[in-house]
Design a protein around this motif. Structure first.
Motif, mmCIF file in Angstrom:
data_model
loop_
_atom_site.group_PDB
_atom_site.id
_atom_site.type_symbol
_atom_site.label_atom_id
_atom_site.label_comp_id
_atom_site.label_asym_id
_atom_site.label_seq_id
_atom_site.Cartn_x
_atom_site.Cartn_y
_atom_site.Cartn_z
ATOM 1 N N THR A 87 0.862 -1.183 0.000
ATOM 2 C CA THR A 87 0.000 0.000 0.000
ATOM 3 C C THR A 87 0.893 1.226 0.000
ATOM 4 O OG1 THR A 87 -1.726 -1.126 1.259
ATOM 5 C CG2 THR A 87 -1.782 1.284 1.266
ATOM 6 N N ALA A 88 0.661 2.078 -0.987
ATOM 7 C CA ALA A 88 1.443 3.314 -1.099
ATOM 8 C C ALA A 88 0.500 4.504 -1.025
ATOM 9 C CB ALA A 88 2.208 3.335 -2.409
ATOM 10 N N PHE A 89 0.910 5.514 -0.294
ATOM 11 C CA PHE A 89 0.206 6.790 -0.260
ATOM 12 C C PHE A 89 1.066 7.758 -1.068
ATOM 13 C CE2 PHE A 89 -1.316 4.481 3.363
ATOM 14 C CZ PHE A 89 -2.687 4.670 3.258
ATOM 15 N N VAL A 90 0.491 8.260 -2.136
ATOM 16 C CA VAL A 90 1.245 9.054 -3.101
ATOM 17 C C VAL A 90 0.682 10.466 -3.138
ATOM 18 C CG1 VAL A 90 2.014 9.188 -5.497
ATOM 19 C CG2 VAL A 90 1.568 6.944 -4.465
ATOM 20 N N ARG A 91 1.549 11.435 -2.936
ATOM 21 C CA ARG A 91 1.165 12.836 -3.032
ATOM 22 C C ARG A 91 1.684 13.378 -4.355
ATOM 23 N NH1 ARG A 91 2.470 11.005 1.337
ATOM 24 N NH2 ARG A 91 4.656 11.548 1.300
ATOM 25 N N ILE A 92 0.823 14.059 -5.070
ATOM 26 C CA ILE A 92 1.140 14.562 -6.401
ATOM 27 C C ILE A 92 1.052 16.076 -6.401
ATOM 28 C CG2 ILE A 92 0.450 14.570 -8.839
ATOM 29 C CD1 ILE A 92 1.191 11.791 -7.850
ATOM 30 N N ARG A 93 2.040 16.692 -7.011
ATOM 31 C CA ARG A 93 1.996 18.122 -7.257
ATOM 32 C C ARG A 93 2.006 18.335 -8.757
ATOM 33 N NH1 ARG A 93 6.376 21.310 -4.797
ATOM 34 N NH2 ARG A 93 5.630 23.325 -4.318
ATOM 35 N N LEU A 94 1.087 19.140 -9.243
ATOM 36 C CA LEU A 94 1.043 19.467 -10.665
ATOM 37 C C LEU A 94 1.779 20.772 -10.899
ATOM 38 C CD1 LEU A 94 -2.717 18.713 -11.480
ATOM 39 C CD2 LEU A 94 -0.758 17.144 -11.559
ATOM 40 N N ASP A 95 2.317 20.944 -12.094
ATOM 41 C CA ASP A 95 2.979 22.219 -12.384
ATOM 42 C C ASP A 95 1.974 23.278 -12.816
ATOM 43 O OD1 ASP A 95 2.446 21.396 -14.985
ATOM 44 O OD2 ASP A 95 4.547 21.217 -15.561
ATOM 45 N N ARG A 96 0.764 22.847 -13.191
ATOM 46 C CA ARG A 96 -0.314 23.779 -13.534
ATOM 47 C C ARG A 96 -1.608 23.251 -12.929
ATOM 48 N NH1 ARG A 96 2.845 23.028 -18.098
ATOM 49 N NH2 ARG A 96 1.532 21.317 -18.753
ATOM 50 N N CYS A 117 -8.486 8.645 -4.601
ATOM 51 C CA CYS A 117 -7.794 9.838 -5.062
ATOM 52 C C CYS A 117 -8.542 11.042 -4.514
ATOM 53 C CB CYS A 117 -7.763 9.895 -6.587
ATOM 54 S SG CYS A 117 -7.058 11.429 -7.242
ATOM 55 N N TYR A 118 -7.815 11.936 -3.869
ATOM 56 C CA TYR A 118 -8.409 13.131 -3.275
ATOM 57 C C TYR A 118 -7.715 14.378 -3.801
ATOM 58 C CZ TYR A 118 -10.327 9.848 0.108
ATOM 59 O OH TYR A 118 -10.992 8.797 0.694
ATOM 60 N N LEU A 119 -8.493 15.367 -4.175
ATOM 61 C CA LEU A 119 -7.968 16.703 -4.441
ATOM 62 C C LEU A 119 -7.704 17.320 -3.077
ATOM 63 C CD1 LEU A 119 -7.361 19.008 -6.462
ATOM 64 C CD2 LEU A 119 -9.770 19.677 -6.250
ATOM 65 N N MET A 120 -6.507 17.847 -2.883
ATOM 66 C CA MET A 120 -6.084 18.284 -1.558
ATOM 67 C C MET A 120 -5.834 19.789 -1.496
ATOM 68 S SD MET A 120 -5.911 15.330 0.000
ATOM 69 C CE MET A 120 -4.983 15.654 1.482
ATOM 70 N N SER A 121 -5.855 20.295 -0.273
ATOM 71 C CA SER A 121 -5.318 21.623 -0.009
ATOM 72 C C SER A 121 -3.925 21.403 0.577
ATOM 73 C CB SER A 121 -6.211 22.384 0.979
ATOM 74 O OG SER A 121 -6.203 21.729 2.237
ATOM 75 N N GLY A 122 -3.123 22.442 0.624
ATOM 76 C CA GLY A 122 -1.796 22.313 1.210
ATOM 77 C C GLY A 122 -0.724 22.093 0.161
ATOM 78 N N TYR A 146 -2.890 16.429 -5.022
ATOM 79 C CA TYR A 146 -3.671 15.199 -4.914
ATOM 80 C C TYR A 146 -2.994 14.236 -3.962
ATOM 81 C CZ TYR A 146 -6.326 16.614 -9.017
ATOM 82 O OH TYR A 146 -7.135 17.281 -9.881
ATOM 83 N N GLN A 147 -3.803 13.385 -3.347
ATOM 84 C CA GLN A 147 -3.263 12.258 -2.598
ATOM 85 C C GLN A 147 -3.977 11.008 -3.077
ATOM 86 O OE1 GLN A 147 -1.890 12.561 1.301
ATOM 87 N NE2 GLN A 147 -2.475 10.485 1.890
ATOM 88 N N LEU A 148 -3.185 9.965 -3.344
ATOM 89 C CA LEU A 148 -3.705 8.692 -3.819
ATOM 90 C C LEU A 148 -3.390 7.600 -2.815
ATOM 91 C CD1 LEU A 148 -2.154 8.686 -7.434
ATOM 92 C CD2 LEU A 148 -4.236 9.824 -6.685
ATOM 93 N N VAL A 194 -6.074 9.092 -13.635
ATOM 94 C CA VAL A 194 -5.961 8.221 -12.452
ATOM 95 C C VAL A 194 -7.220 7.394 -12.237
ATOM 96 C CG1 VAL A 194 -4.196 9.596 -11.292
ATOM 97 C CG2 VAL A 194 -6.589 9.975 -10.740
ATOM 98 N N ALA A 195 -8.366 7.899 -12.670
ATOM 99 C CA ALA A 195 -9.599 7.116 -12.553
ATOM 100 C C ALA A 195 -9.525 5.844 -13.385
ATOM 101 C CB ALA A 195 -10.806 7.955 -12.968
ATOM 102 N N GLY A 196 -8.689 5.839 -14.404
ATOM 103 C CA GLY A 196 -8.524 4.666 -15.247
ATOM 104 C C GLY A 196 -7.453 3.692 -14.794
ATOM 105 N N PHE A 197 -6.754 3.995 -13.717
ATOM 106 C CA PHE A 197 -5.697 3.110 -13.223
ATOM 107 C C PHE A 197 -6.276 2.192 -12.146
ATOM 108 C CE2 PHE A 197 -2.457 6.777 -13.960
ATOM 109 C CZ PHE A 197 -2.477 6.549 -15.324
ATOM 110 N N PRO A 198 -6.315 0.884 -12.366
ATOM 111 C CA PRO A 198 -6.903 -0.015 -11.360
ATOM 112 C C PRO A 198 -6.130 -0.038 -10.042
ATOM 113 C CG PRO A 198 -5.924 -1.271 -13.162
ATOM 114 C CD PRO A 198 -5.864 0.176 -13.557
ATOM 115 N N GLU A 199 -4.877 0.356 -10.064
ATOM 116 C CA GLU A 199 -4.068 0.380 -8.835
ATOM 117 C C GLU A 199 -4.516 1.469 -7.867
ATOM 118 O OE1 GLU A 199 -1.338 -0.659 -12.356
ATOM 119 O OE2 GLU A 199 -2.902 0.817 -11.962
ATOM 120 N N VAL A 200 -5.169 2.505 -8.377
ATOM 121 C CA VAL A 200 -5.584 3.637 -7.541
ATOM 122 C C VAL A 200 -6.908 3.311 -6.870
ATOM 123 C CG1 VAL A 200 -6.227 6.086 -7.509
ATOM 124 C CG2 VAL A 200 -4.334 5.295 -8.966
ATOM 125 N N MET A 201 -6.861 3.155 -5.559
ATOM 126 C CA MET A 201 -8.053 2.820 -4.780
ATOM 127 C C MET A 201 -8.810 4.075 -4.358
ATOM 128 S SD MET A 201 -7.411 -0.580 -4.756
ATOM 129 C CE MET A 201 -8.967 -0.330 -5.309
#
Length: 155
Positions: free
Chosen positions: A69-78, A100-105, A109-111, A91-98
Motif C-alpha cells: 500500500t502506497a500513499f502518493v502525493r502529487i503536485r502538478l505544475d499547472r 484519489c483526493y484533491l487536496m489543499s496544502g 492530490y493524494q492517492l 488516475v480514474a482509469g488506473f486499477p491500482e488507484v483505490m
C-alpha cells in the motif's frame, strides 16, 4: 437526503447494513424494531435518495496478492481546470488507484495505491503516473501495516 432528514431508525438501519450488507430484510427489521414491510420501504427510500449508493464485498488485499500500500502525493505544475480534469481522468482509469483526493496544502492530490510488489509500484510510477501531463512532483510513503481501517461511517 440531507443528514438532518435521517431519523433514529434510518441511522440504525445504516449501522446494521454497514456491518452486514447481506442481512435479510426480516433480520434487519427485527434489529431495528420495525415490521418487514415498513423496513423494506425505508431501505428502498435510502437507496433511491442515494444515501445507500451500493453494496460490495470487502476483499483482503493481501489475500489477492496486493500486499503493498502506497500513499502518493502529487503536485502538478499547472492547476488550471484542463490539467486537473486530465489528471483526474487518467488516475480514474488506473486499477491500482483505490482512492484519489484533491487536496489543499503542499500536494494537489493524494492517492492510495495497491500493488503486488515494489517492482509493480515502480512500473506504475514510471509508466503511468509520471506520464500524465502536468505532473511535476511525486512523493510516496509506504504503509507498514494498517492500524485502523474502517468502511462503516459513524452514522
Amino acid at each position: 437526503m440531507p443528514i438532518s432528514a435521517l431519523d433514529v431508525l434510518d441511522r440504525k438501519m445504516l449501522q446494521e447494513l454497514q456491518q452486514d450488507g447481506r442481512i435479510t430484510n426480516q433480520r434487519l427489521s427485527e434489529l431495528v424494531g420495525l415490521s418487514p414491510s415498513p423496513c423494506l420501504r425505508r431501505l428502498r427510500q435510502l437507496e433511491s435518495e442515494e444515501v445507500i449508493t451500493g453494496y460490495v464485498a470487502l476483499v483482503d488485499p493481501v489475500a489477492v496478492g496486493l500486499s503493498v500500500t502506497a500513499f502518493v502525493r502529487i503536485r502538478l505544475d499547472r492547476q488550471d481546470d484542463r490539467h486537473l480534469a486530465a489528471f483526474e481522468e487518467a488516475v480514474a482509469g488506473f486499477p491500482e488507484v483505490m482512492e484519489c483526493y484533491l487536496m489543499s496544502g503542499e500536494a494537489d492530490y493524494q492517492l492510495r495505491v495497491l500493488v503486488p510488489s515494489l517492482a509493480a509500484f515502480e512500473d506504475f510510477l514510471r509508466f503511468k503516473l509520471t506520464r500524465i501531463p502536468a505532473v511535476a512532483e511525486v512523493t510516496t510513503s509506504f504503509a507498514l501495516r494498517p492500524v485502523v481501517y474502517r468502511t462503516a461511517l459513524p452514522v
